[in-house]
Design an enzyme around this catalytic site. Structure first.
Site, short mmCIF file in Angstrom:
data_model
loop_
_atom_site.label_atom_id
_atom_site.label_comp_id
_atom_site.label_asym_id
_atom_site.label_seq_id
_atom_site.Cartn_x
_atom_site.Cartn_y
_atom_site.Cartn_z
N GLY A 84 52.28 -36.97 -0.57
CA GLY A 84 50.87 -36.66 -0.81
C GLY A 84 50.11 -37.95 -1.08
CB CYS A 130 40.02 -32.64 -9.28
SG CYS A 130 38.30 -33.20 -9.35
CB CYS A 174 35.96 -36.53 -12.22
SG CYS A 174 35.66 -34.87 -11.60
N GLY A 202 57.96 -36.71 -1.90
CA GLY A 202 56.57 -36.26 -1.77
C GLY A 202 55.73 -37.29 -1.06
CB ALA A 251 51.35 -40.01 -5.66
#
Ligand SMILES: Cc1cc2nc3c(=O)[nH]c(=O)nc-3n(C[C@H](O)[C@H](O)[C@H](O)COP(=O)(O)OP(=O)(O)OC[C@H]3O[C@@H](n4cnc5c(N)ncnc54)[C@H](O)[C@@H]3O)c2cc1C
Length: 690
Positions: free
Chosen positions: A63, A231, A418, A61, A65
């Site tokens: 993304g 999120c 957030c 992956g 991360a």
């Protein structure tokens, strides 16, 4: 008008079909060949189908991360020390593009175009992390992992490759279950007539704002599913901004349905937000703004023709049907099915089962996971990843260096953040760790309450975070509240002697290399400095200084004397009699010169003032503690008649302020040009020898 929508994760039948297609390898090359887009043909031979390949670290992956981890590994310098022909880091990801997903909220609010948040995947691997020979330290394979064999240290891919690893990092994200709400996919295909949209995908986020602007009257429902989602604040961000938009247009009418728009927030969760401190504030805001709250109401069905949404309710109550005119849907999410059914999955939840502090797999010690696919029990955000990645990288490198024998060296505390947009121009910046305990960067440093929406935080969300994501996070040089990261510090100390020095490079500018003795260093450069390379010879200041006195010596040479900057004093020696100049007429010093410079003093007490009393020192410390930002060392020094150094010793600034200043300095350093970088690095090296 109906149109087709591509959702992020392919179904198993799509993957099965894709398996028969030729291998779409993106950027890879046999060892020793410089990797570039031009070498794609060689690349398929390097990681060909039906062959086994070995890498020291494989990252699944690419993304938020995968980018952070792979680039931090490359920048750590750890792999520079070993065999240059070894295959070190491989990143596998089927996607051709990379999205900054937090930007989709801004798209849904009409603040930015979605194209701004998408980059070709190749671009993110193309210029970064090259080693001294100009080879990329990261190999990128465009393929999808389908299964794990942790006992044999290998994985299988969709296109039939088998890849072995020493260490495996698993971060393929979360599964967005669009089909989990009956009628949702159909409704999203024709947003205009169904009134349904969502900021949770690249394809649909651009439908949100047009629907908001076209609504003048009726009920708008914003939904959030039960369970983990990425999120968890985003569904209500979309709502608060829509409310503000309707308010500004004068069509928000919570009490009179005939006059405008009413809003419902329907969430499968029992509260507005997971962290209690912010949840309380947000619920008060909801009530004050007259938004209807339906808690533990999980959207399960949409009938786009009748414009009716159906919600499951708790405690055996019958489902609730509600009419809508606009519906913003957040789909349910969960572990990717192929992760859930793999040996890496946690029995509970199905995410990759890792230790909450070290990010290491609980059973397989050479497997690691962070980000949305991990079982880390915190809110799934990019901000969390920025703090998780350096922990994972430090622990993984420690394991590599010690053949898995050494203990982990870094721990993650669950930090996540957030930025909750509560209206246009204001953000409530929620920052917390495991257990929803606040861990506020600005609250701690400046003593402000981050639960109060602020304008400064709005610009962080709208401008700074997207900038820092593409300029630093995906390049492995960002660690969230701790500021910019020097990934070389993540490598275990035994490897540090072989490290090369890296500074974050700017986009699309290739790093330049300089040889210092037998070492090679990499520095970023700006177009301006590139133009000036090679360096110009500096002008001789003596030749152009008008006040310089030129003495023509009998030998034919010229002796140039610049007058001192102040009148002669016992501390100056330039104009003391000099036998060489005897008999040569020189212009007398100008009477207009300023008075002599005062000798430098290292004393903490300024000349002419008294030492501070114990009482004054206590007062000084109290002032400094009360407001360290306002009461700076120089301000207090003036006030108390002592030196700033004395203030810094007697009342040092808190750690957070120092860290903040050092982050600001780091940011400034990144703007330095080539020559300044070289000069400062040299200076730092010299200082080490003192
Ligand atoms: C609307 C929205 C708003 C958000 N707002 C914020 C915010 O304000 N602040 C914040 O910090 N975060 C926010 N987030 C969350 C943040 O974007 C995610 O938490 C983050 O992107 C997760 O990163 P990841 O690398 O774990 O997963 P992703 O970024 O989803 O990346 C996963 C990668 O794995 C690849 N992959 C998938 N399957 C495979 C496979 N089989 N083999 C190999 N690779 C595979 C995918 O192609 C993808 O590139 C928001 C997200 C959304 C959608």
């Amino acid at each position: 008008m109906a149109r087709s929508i591509t959702f992020a994760v392919k179904t198993s039948s799509q993957r099965a079909n894709a398996a028969s297609a030729p291998a779409p390898v993106a950027l890879n090359a046999p060892t020793g060949v410089r990797r570039s887009i031009a070498t794609v043909a060689d690349a398929s031979a390097a990681i060909g189908i039906a062959r086994t390949h070995s890498y020291r670290v494989v990252v699944v992956g690419a993304g938020a991360a995968g980018q952070a981890v792979s680039h931090q590994l490359a920048l750590s310098g750890f792999f520079d020390a070993g065999d240059s022909s070894a295959q070190n880091i491989l990143v596998i990801d089927p996607s051709e593009t990379h999205d900054y997903q937090p930007g989709w909220t801004l798209v849904g609010a009409g603040l930015k175009p979605k194209e701004e948040f998408r980059k070709p995947m190749r671009e993110l691997f193309a210029t970064s992390s090259e080693d001294a020979q100009g080879q990329s330290k990261i190999d990128h394979l465009q393929d999808a992992v389908e299964s794990f064999e942790p006992e044999k240290n290998r994985i299988e891919t969709r296109d039939g490759r088998t890849i072995e690893y020493e260490q495996l990092v698993v971060c393929p994200g979360i599964h967005i279950n669009w089909a989990g709400i009956e009628g949702l996919e159909e409704a999203l295909r024709d947003a205009k007539s169904s009134g349904v949209s969502s900021i949770y995908s690249y394809d649909t986020c651009s439908d949100v704002f047009p629907l908001i602007t076209s609504l003048d009257r009726g009920r708008a429902i914003f939904t959030q599913p039960a369970g983990f989602i990425k999120c968890a604040g985003a569904p209500q961000k979309a709502m608060w901004l829509a409310l503000d938009h309707w308010k500004q247009r004068g069509v928000f009418s919570p009490s009179d349905p005939s006059k405008g728009v009413q809003i419902t927030f329907a969430t499968g969760m029992p509260t507005m937000f997971s962290a209690p401190k912010y949840s309380k504030v947000l619920d008060e805001m909801r009530q004050e703004r007259q938004v209807e709250g339906l808690f533990q109401h999980d959207l399960v069905k949409i009938d786009p023709k009748r414009k009716v949404a159906t919600f499951n309710r708790p405690d055996g109550q019958s489902p609730l049907e509600k009419q809508y005119d606009l519906l913003h849907a957040t789909p349910p999410m969960g572990p990717l099915p192929w992760i859930k059914s793999s040996p890496l999955a946690a029995a509970e939840g199905g995410f990759v089962d890792v230790d909450q502090a070290t990010t290491q797999h609980k059973k397989y010690k050479n497997i690691w996971s962070i980000g949305d696919s991990s079982s880390l029990a915190t809110s799934k955000t990019t901000a969390a990843i920025a703090s998780q990645a350096p922990v994972l990288v430090a622990n993984l490198l420690q394991a590599l260096a010690s053949d898995g024998k050494a203990m982990s060296v870094a721990a993650y505390d669950g930090y996540t953040s957030c930025p909750l947009l509560t209206e246009y121009g204001k953000v409530l910046l929620a920052e917390f760790k495991y257990g929803g305990v606040p861990k506020e960067t600005f609250g701690n440093a400046f003593g402000i309450d981050q639960a109060v929406p602020r304008r400064a935080f709005y610009y962080l969300k709208k401008d700074f975070f997207p900038w820092v994501y593409f300029n630093s996070h995906v390049k492995g040089t960002w660690q969230g509240p701790k500021g910019f990261l020097n990934a070389a510090k993540l490598a275990p100390s035994s490897a540090s002697s072989a490290r090369s020095i890296h500074t974050a490079s700017r986009p699309s500018i290739s790093p330049r290399r300089f040889a210092f003795g037998n070492q090679t260093r990499t520095f970023s450069s700006s177009p301006a400095t590139s133009r000036n390379t090679p360096a110009r010879r500096p002008r001789d200041p003596l030749a152009v200084d008008r006040s310089a006195m030129h003495h023509r010596l009998p030998t034919g040479e010229t002796f140039i004397v610049r007058p001192p900057p102040s009148a002669p004093s016992p501390y100056t020696s330039t104009l003391t009699p000099n036998p060489i100049l005897d008999g040569i007429a020189a212009a007398p010093p100008s009477p207009a010169l300023p008075p002599p410079i005062k000798p430098r003093t290292r004393s903490s007490v300024l000349p002419g003032s008294q030492p501070l009393t114990a009482q004054q020192i206590l007062q000084l410390q109290a002032l400094r503690k009360e407001d360290p930002l306002k009461n700076t060392a120089s301000k207090l020094a003036k006030q108390f008649g002592c030196s700033p150094t004395f203030v810094r010793i007697a009342a040092p600034a808190p750690k957070e302020i120092k860290e903040l200043r050092s982050s600001a300095l780091d940011a400034l350093r990144r703007t330095w040009g080539l020559r300044k970088q070289v000069a400062r690095t040299e200076k730092a090296e010299r200082r080490k020898l003192w």
